[in-house]
Motif scaffolding. Structure first.
Motif, mmCIF file in Angstrom:
data_model
loop_
_atom_site.group_PDB
_atom_site.id
_atom_site.type_symbol
_atom_site.label_atom_id
_atom_site.label_comp_id
_atom_site.label_asym_id
_atom_site.label_seq_id
_atom_site.Cartn_x
_atom_site.Cartn_y
_atom_site.Cartn_z
ATOM 1 N N PRO A 98 0.807 -1.193 -0.614
ATOM 2 C CA PRO A 98 0.077 -0.069 0.046
ATOM 3 C C PRO A 98 0.885 1.525 -0.376
ATOM 4 C CG PRO A 98 -0.451 -1.179 2.237
ATOM 5 C CD PRO A 98 0.652 -1.931 1.074
ATOM 6 N N VAL A 99 1.124 1.977 -1.571
ATOM 7 C CA VAL A 99 1.795 3.205 -1.716
ATOM 8 C C VAL A 99 1.117 4.357 -0.604
ATOM 9 C CG1 VAL A 99 2.718 4.884 -3.106
ATOM 10 C CG2 VAL A 99 2.797 2.086 -3.606
ATOM 11 N N GLY A 100 2.407 4.975 0.290
ATOM 12 C CA GLY A 100 1.449 6.200 0.653
ATOM 13 C C GLY A 100 0.776 5.932 2.278
ATOM 14 N N VAL A 101 1.045 4.512 2.468
ATOM 15 C CA VAL A 101 0.635 3.584 3.507
ATOM 16 C C VAL A 101 1.752 2.761 4.469
ATOM 17 C CG1 VAL A 101 -1.453 2.459 4.766
ATOM 18 C CG2 VAL A 101 -1.508 3.516 3.067
ATOM 19 N N TRP A 102 1.892 1.884 3.704
ATOM 20 C CA TRP A 102 3.518 1.273 4.552
ATOM 21 C C TRP A 102 4.317 1.848 4.841
ATOM 22 C CZ3 TRP A 102 4.675 -4.197 3.032
ATOM 23 C CH2 TRP A 102 3.051 -5.209 3.318
ATOM 24 N N THR A 103 5.283 1.602 5.483
ATOM 25 C CA THR A 103 7.063 2.318 5.952
ATOM 26 C C THR A 103 7.775 1.379 5.737
ATOM 27 O OG1 THR A 103 6.310 1.839 8.442
ATOM 28 C CG2 THR A 103 5.548 3.891 8.057
ATOM 29 N N ALA A 104 9.059 1.545 6.630
ATOM 30 C CA ALA A 104 10.275 1.169 5.869
ATOM 31 C C ALA A 104 9.588 -0.276 7.522
ATOM 32 C CB ALA A 104 11.132 1.687 6.769
ATOM 33 N N ALA A 105 9.478 -0.268 8.384
ATOM 34 C CA ALA A 105 9.270 -1.433 9.282
ATOM 35 C C ALA A 105 8.034 -2.375 8.543
ATOM 36 C CB ALA A 105 8.844 -0.323 10.217
ATOM 37 N N ASP A 106 6.909 -1.648 7.655
ATOM 38 C CA ASP A 106 5.991 -2.612 7.414
ATOM 39 C C ASP A 106 6.902 -3.222 6.204
ATOM 40 O OD1 ASP A 106 3.987 -1.467 8.408
ATOM 41 O OD2 ASP A 106 4.230 -0.116 7.523
ATOM 42 N N VAL A 107 7.536 -2.828 5.865
ATOM 43 C CA VAL A 107 8.055 -3.245 3.900
ATOM 44 C C VAL A 107 9.092 -4.440 5.098
ATOM 45 C CG1 VAL A 107 10.591 -3.411 2.854
ATOM 46 C CG2 VAL A 107 7.781 -1.544 2.532
ATOM 47 N N GLN A 108 10.336 -4.455 6.004
ATOM 48 C CA GLN A 108 11.021 -5.360 7.380
ATOM 49 C C GLN A 108 9.663 -6.425 7.430
ATOM 50 O OE1 GLN A 108 14.457 -3.179 8.763
ATOM 51 N NE2 GLN A 108 15.391 -5.068 8.069
ATOM 52 N N ARG A 109 8.893 -6.048 7.719
ATOM 53 C CA ARG A 109 8.579 -6.898 8.477
ATOM 54 C C ARG A 109 8.000 -9.129 8.281
ATOM 55 N NH1 ARG A 109 6.500 -3.333 12.115
ATOM 56 N NH2 ARG A 109 4.618 -2.488 10.841
ATOM 57 N N THR A 110 7.499 -7.663 6.470
ATOM 58 C CA THR A 110 7.449 -8.339 5.459
ATOM 59 C C THR A 110 8.407 -9.206 4.394
ATOM 60 O OG1 THR A 110 5.305 -7.156 5.159
ATOM 61 C CG2 THR A 110 5.110 -8.664 3.798
ATOM 62 N N PHE A 111 9.412 -8.371 4.489
ATOM 63 C CA PHE A 111 9.703 -9.081 3.587
ATOM 64 C C PHE A 111 11.380 -9.101 3.629
ATOM 65 C CE2 PHE A 111 7.220 -6.556 0.442
ATOM 66 C CZ PHE A 111 6.684 -7.770 0.135
ATOM 67 N N GLY A 112 11.912 -8.784 5.085
ATOM 68 C CA GLY A 112 12.964 -8.881 5.684
ATOM 69 C C GLY A 112 14.129 -7.893 4.819
ATOM 70 N N PRO A 113 15.006 -7.925 5.448
ATOM 71 C CA PRO A 113 16.450 -6.283 5.511
ATOM 72 C C PRO A 113 16.258 -6.727 3.766
ATOM 73 C CG PRO A 113 17.225 -8.469 6.281
ATOM 74 C CD PRO A 113 15.788 -8.840 6.435
ATOM 75 N N PRO A 114 17.270 -5.345 3.346
ATOM 76 C CA PRO A 114 16.327 -5.151 1.362
ATOM 77 C C PRO A 114 17.831 -5.657 0.964
ATOM 78 C CG PRO A 114 16.940 -3.613 2.509
ATOM 79 C CD PRO A 114 16.912 -4.117 3.028
ATOM 80 N N LEU A 115 18.462 -6.407 -0.496
ATOM 81 C CA LEU A 115 19.766 -6.964 -1.254
ATOM 82 C C LEU A 115 20.366 -5.686 -0.719
ATOM 83 C CD1 LEU A 115 21.551 -8.540 -2.580
ATOM 84 C CD2 LEU A 115 20.556 -7.748 -4.489
ATOM 85 N N ARG A 116 19.565 -4.520 -0.713
ATOM 86 C CA ARG A 116 20.652 -3.216 -0.970
ATOM 87 C C ARG A 116 20.042 -1.961 -0.531
ATOM 88 N NH1 ARG A 116 23.475 -3.147 -6.681
ATOM 89 N NH2 ARG A 116 24.783 -4.228 -5.656
ATOM 90 N N VAL A 117 20.486 -1.274 -0.236
ATOM 91 C CA VAL A 117 19.591 0.046 0.109
ATOM 92 C C VAL A 117 21.104 1.200 -1.035
ATOM 93 C CG1 VAL A 117 19.210 1.708 1.511
ATOM 94 C CG2 VAL A 117 19.140 -0.007 2.137
ATOM 95 N N GLU A 118 19.905 2.396 -2.321
ATOM 96 C CA GLU A 118 20.690 2.902 -2.397
ATOM 97 C C GLU A 118 20.248 4.204 -2.417
ATOM 98 O OE1 GLU A 118 22.345 0.649 -6.418
ATOM 99 O OE2 GLU A 118 20.281 -0.056 -5.962
ATOM 100 N N ARG A 119 20.391 5.231 -3.264
ATOM 101 C CA ARG A 119 19.833 6.487 -3.171
ATOM 102 C C ARG A 119 20.068 7.286 -4.928
ATOM 103 N NH1 ARG A 119 18.600 10.263 0.375
ATOM 104 N NH2 ARG A 119 18.423 9.497 2.369
ATOM 105 N N VAL A 120 19.076 8.199 -5.273
ATOM 106 C CA VAL A 120 19.516 8.146 -6.667
ATOM 107 C C VAL A 120 19.337 10.163 -6.603
ATOM 108 C CG1 VAL A 120 18.917 6.465 -7.978
ATOM 109 C CG2 VAL A 120 17.155 7.574 -6.864
ATOM 110 N N ALA A 121 19.223 10.430 -7.782
ATOM 111 C CA ALA A 121 19.769 11.929 -7.186
ATOM 112 C C ALA A 121 18.065 12.548 -7.207
ATOM 113 C CB ALA A 121 20.152 12.533 -8.721
ATOM 114 N N ARG A 122 17.074 12.309 -8.161
ATOM 115 C CA ARG A 122 15.423 11.727 -8.775
ATOM 116 C C ARG A 122 14.304 11.997 -7.589
ATOM 117 N NH1 ARG A 122 14.870 9.935 -14.909
ATOM 118 N NH2 ARG A 122 16.526 10.319 -15.694
#
Length: 168
Positions: A98-122
């Motif tokens: 749910p875009v605009g609803v879920w937080t980083a905590a929800d994502v991590q509770r569901t999928f676990g830690p990510p493969l990587r964390v990145e940033r982009v200019a845009r």
């Protein structure tokens, strides 16, 4: 030139065969059946990647990342019995964030830690990348989190053959 297996002598061949048999019998999260006891599951699978408290019990997450393509959530009830086992790194699961609803905590509770964390200019915020398979094709899910940690966008790309999954 002889194949490498032919160069092994006596005990080397036996050791290799023992390793193959051992790997073939490895415990896999996908094989865990409802009703299994938490302690027995942990004894078979080892420590989980993450443990998440649930209102009805506890979730153990076993992730194959960075090298693999799957992550399993094993949900246990208050008595420690397995009630649900799901492979969560799927296109459908990512599409249903749910875009605009879920937080980083929800994502991590569901999928676990990510493969990587990145940033982009845009985009101002972090992009969490997960790898998964759609049919047999390797794919990447990119979950965009704003500075407050709220999901703003989920995008998908094909994984390139030389994708470096060890980069920090």
């Amino acid at each position: 030139m002889r194949p490498a297996l032919c160069t092994l002598r006596g005990g080397g061949v036996l050791a290799l065969l023992a390793l193959v048999v051992q790997l073939a019998g490895c415990a896999l999260p996908a094989r865990e059946e409802p009703g299994a006891l938490r302690a027995e599951v942990v004894a078979r699978l080892g420590p989980p990647t993450a443990t998440v408290p649930l209102s009805s019990g506890e979730r153990l997450l076993y992730s194959e990342l960075p090298a693999g393509f799957a992550a399993y959530t094993l949900d246990f009830d208050a008595s420690g019995r397995l009630v649900r086992n799901e492979q969560v790194l799927t296109q459908t699961r990512f599409e249903n964030i749910p875009v605009g609803v879920w937080t980083a905590a929800d994502v991590q509770r569901t999928f676990g830690p990510p493969l990587r964390v990145e940033r982009v200019a845009r985009f101002e915020g972090d992009i969490w990348t997960y790898r998964f398979r759609q049919n047999s094709d390797p794919r990447l899910a990119h979950v965009h989190l704003d500075p407050q940690g709220v999901v703003r966008l989920v995008m998908f790309t094909d994984e390139l053959p030389n994708f470096d999954n060890t980069r920090d």
